[in-house]
Scaffold this motif. Structure first.
Motif, PDB file in Angstrom:
ATOM      1  N   GLY A 271       0.773  -1.231   0.000  1.00  0.00           N
ATOM      2  CA  GLY A 271       0.000   0.000   0.000  1.00  0.00           C
ATOM      3  C   GLY A 271       0.802   1.276   0.000  1.00  0.00           C
ATOM      4  O   GLY A 271       0.239   2.370   0.146  1.00  0.00           O
ATOM      5  N   LYS A 272       2.121   1.163  -0.162  1.00  0.00           N
ATOM      6  CA  LYS A 272       2.989   2.356  -0.118  1.00  0.00           C
ATOM      7  C   LYS A 272       3.800   2.469  -1.407  1.00  0.00           C
ATOM      8  O   LYS A 272       3.900   1.527  -2.186  1.00  0.00           O
ATOM      9  CB  LYS A 272       3.913   2.283   1.093  1.00  0.00           C
ATOM     10  N   GLY A 273       4.407   3.605  -1.583  1.00  0.00           N
ATOM     11  CA  GLY A 273       5.245   3.841  -2.743  1.00  0.00           C
ATOM     12  C   GLY A 273       6.645   3.305  -2.559  1.00  0.00           C
ATOM     13  O   GLY A 273       7.013   2.789  -1.500  1.00  0.00           O
ATOM     14  N   LEU A 274       7.430   3.435  -3.602  1.00  0.00           N
ATOM     15  CA  LEU A 274       8.807   2.971  -3.555  1.00  0.00           C
ATOM     16  C   LEU A 274       9.625   3.836  -2.615  1.00  0.00           C
ATOM     17  O   LEU A 274       9.549   5.065  -2.674  1.00  0.00           O
ATOM     18  CB  LEU A 274       9.407   3.005  -4.959  1.00  0.00           C
ATOM     19  N   GLU A 275      10.387   3.201  -1.752  1.00  0.00           N
ATOM     20  CA  GLU A 275      11.232   3.903  -0.791  1.00  0.00           C
ATOM     21  C   GLU A 275      12.696   3.558  -1.072  1.00  0.00           C
ATOM     22  O   GLU A 275      13.092   2.403  -1.000  1.00  0.00           O
ATOM     23  CB  GLU A 275      10.869   3.502   0.644  1.00  0.00           C
TER      24      GLU A 275
ATOM     25  N   ALA B 241      29.021   4.855   0.358  1.00  0.00           N
ATOM     26  CA  ALA B 241      27.620   4.492   0.512  1.00  0.00           C
ATOM     27  C   ALA B 241      26.809   5.563   1.214  1.00  0.00           C
ATOM     28  O   ALA B 241      27.347   6.351   2.010  1.00  0.00           O
ATOM     29  CB  ALA B 241      27.518   3.180   1.286  1.00  0.00           C
ATOM     30  N   TYR B 242      25.527   5.565   0.936  1.00  0.00           N
ATOM     31  CA  TYR B 242      24.565   6.477   1.553  1.00  0.00           C
ATOM     32  C   TYR B 242      23.379   5.666   2.045  1.00  0.00           C
ATOM     33  O   TYR B 242      23.059   4.618   1.480  1.00  0.00           O
ATOM     34  CB  TYR B 242      24.080   7.513   0.540  1.00  0.00           C
ATOM     35  N   TYR B 243      22.707   6.195   3.079  1.00  0.00           N
ATOM     36  CA  TYR B 243      21.574   5.489   3.665  1.00  0.00           C
ATOM     37  C   TYR B 243      20.418   6.443   3.948  1.00  0.00           C
ATOM     38  O   TYR B 243      20.618   7.606   4.299  1.00  0.00           O
ATOM     39  CB  TYR B 243      21.990   4.819   4.982  1.00  0.00           C
ATOM     40  N   ALA B 244      19.213   5.910   3.848  1.00  0.00           N
ATOM     41  CA  ALA B 244      18.036   6.631   4.301  1.00  0.00           C
ATOM     42  C   ALA B 244      18.013   6.612   5.831  1.00  0.00           C
ATOM     43  O   ALA B 244      18.515   5.680   6.461  1.00  0.00           O
ATOM     44  CB  ALA B 244      16.774   5.976   3.747  1.00  0.00           C
ATOM     45  N   ASP B 245      17.398   7.630   6.409  1.00  0.00           N
ATOM     46  CA  ASP B 245      17.342   7.717   7.873  1.00  0.00           C
ATOM     47  C   ASP B 245      16.651   6.492   8.477  1.00  0.00           C
ATOM     48  O   ASP B 245      17.013   6.059   9.570  1.00  0.00           O
ATOM     49  CB  ASP B 245      16.599   8.981   8.293  1.00  0.00           C
ATOM     50  N   SER B 246      15.700   5.931   7.749  1.00  0.00           N
ATOM     51  CA  SER B 246      14.905   4.828   8.291  1.00  0.00           C
ATOM     52  C   SER B 246      15.721   3.552   8.494  1.00  0.00           C
ATOM     53  O   SER B 246      15.312   2.666   9.255  1.00  0.00           O
ATOM     54  CB  SER B 246      13.728   4.531   7.364  1.00  0.00           C
TER      55      SER B 246
ATOM     56  N   PHE C 210      21.046  -1.232   8.464  1.00  0.00           N
ATOM     57  CA  PHE C 210      21.320  -1.858   7.175  1.00  0.00           C
ATOM     58  C   PHE C 210      22.696  -1.441   6.685  1.00  0.00           C
ATOM     59  O   PHE C 210      23.125  -0.309   6.905  1.00  0.00           O
ATOM     60  CB  PHE C 210      20.284  -1.442   6.135  1.00  0.00           C
ATOM     61  N   THR C 211      23.357  -2.371   5.986  1.00  0.00           N
ATOM     62  CA  THR C 211      24.659  -2.095   5.393  1.00  0.00           C
ATOM     63  C   THR C 211      24.673  -2.578   3.951  1.00  0.00           C
ATOM     64  O   THR C 211      24.405  -3.751   3.695  1.00  0.00           O
ATOM     65  CB  THR C 211      25.787  -2.789   6.174  1.00  0.00           C
ATOM     66  N   ILE C 212      24.973  -1.651   3.057  1.00  0.00           N
ATOM     67  CA  ILE C 212      25.086  -2.003   1.644  1.00  0.00           C
ATOM     68  C   ILE C 212      26.546  -2.293   1.325  1.00  0.00           C
ATOM     69  O   ILE C 212      27.455  -1.678   1.886  1.00  0.00           O
ATOM     70  CB  ILE C 212      24.536  -0.874   0.746  1.00  0.00           C
ATOM     71  N   SER C 213      26.768  -3.244   0.440  1.00  0.00           N
ATOM     72  CA  SER C 213      28.125  -3.549   0.001  1.00  0.00           C
ATOM     73  C   SER C 213      28.056  -4.103  -1.409  1.00  0.00           C
ATOM     74  O   SER C 213      26.967  -4.402  -1.915  1.00  0.00           O
ATOM     75  CB  SER C 213      28.803  -4.560   0.943  1.00  0.00           C
TER      76      SER C 213
END
Length: 119
Positions: free
Chosen positions: A41-45, A56-61, A66-69
Motif C-alpha cells: 500500500g505504499k510507494g517505492l522507498e 555508501a549512503y543510507y536513508a534515515d529509516s 542496514f549495510t550495503i556492500s
C-alpha cells in the motif's frame, strides 16, 4: 540489463537477513547501485546507494541497521539487514542509480525479493 534479487524470507523482529542482487547486461563496475523497497500500500522507498568505489549512503529509516556492500568481481550488490522491524516488511529491489531521482528514471526492475518481519 538484468537484476536478480534473492535472500528474502520470513524473519522474527530483531532478526537479520542478507539480500543479494546479481547484475548482468551492463558495466556493473562503474555503476552506482541502490536498494529500494515497496511496502504494501505504499510507494517505492529508496534505502541505500553505493558508488563503484564503495562510498555508501543510507536513508534515515535504515541507517545504523542496514549495510550495503558490493563485490565488483561478482557483479553483485548486497544488503545486510539487522534488527529488523515489522515495518521493514516489503518487497526489496535493487536498481542502477544512487538516489531516488535516478531510481524514478530506472525501468529495468527485477522481480524483487519479499521480506516479511513477523513473530
Amino acid at each position: 540489463v538484468q537484476l536478480v534479487e534473492s535472500g528474502g524470507g520470513l524473519v522474527q523482529p530483531g532478526g537479520s537477513l542478507t539480500l543479494s542482487c546479481a547484475a548482468s547486461g551492463f558495466n556493473f563496475n562503474i555503476s552506482a547501485m541502490s536498494w529500494a523497497r515497496r511496502a504494501p500500500g505504499k510507494g517505492l522507498e529508496w534505502l541505500s546507494g553505493i558508488y563503484h568505489s564503495g562510498w555508501a549512503y543510507y536513508a534515515d529509516s535504515v541507517r545504523g541497521r542496514f549495510t550495503i556492500s558490493r563485490d565488483n568481481a561478482k557483479d553483485t550488490v548486497y544488503l545486510q539487514m539487522n534488527n529488523l522491524k515489522p515495518e521493514d516488511t516489503a518487497v526489496y529491489y535493487c536498481a542502477i542509480g544512487i538516489n531516488m531521482i535516478e531510481l524514478n528514471a530506472f525501468t529495468s526492475w527485477g522481480q524483487g525479493t519479499q521480506v516479511t518481519v513477523s513473530s
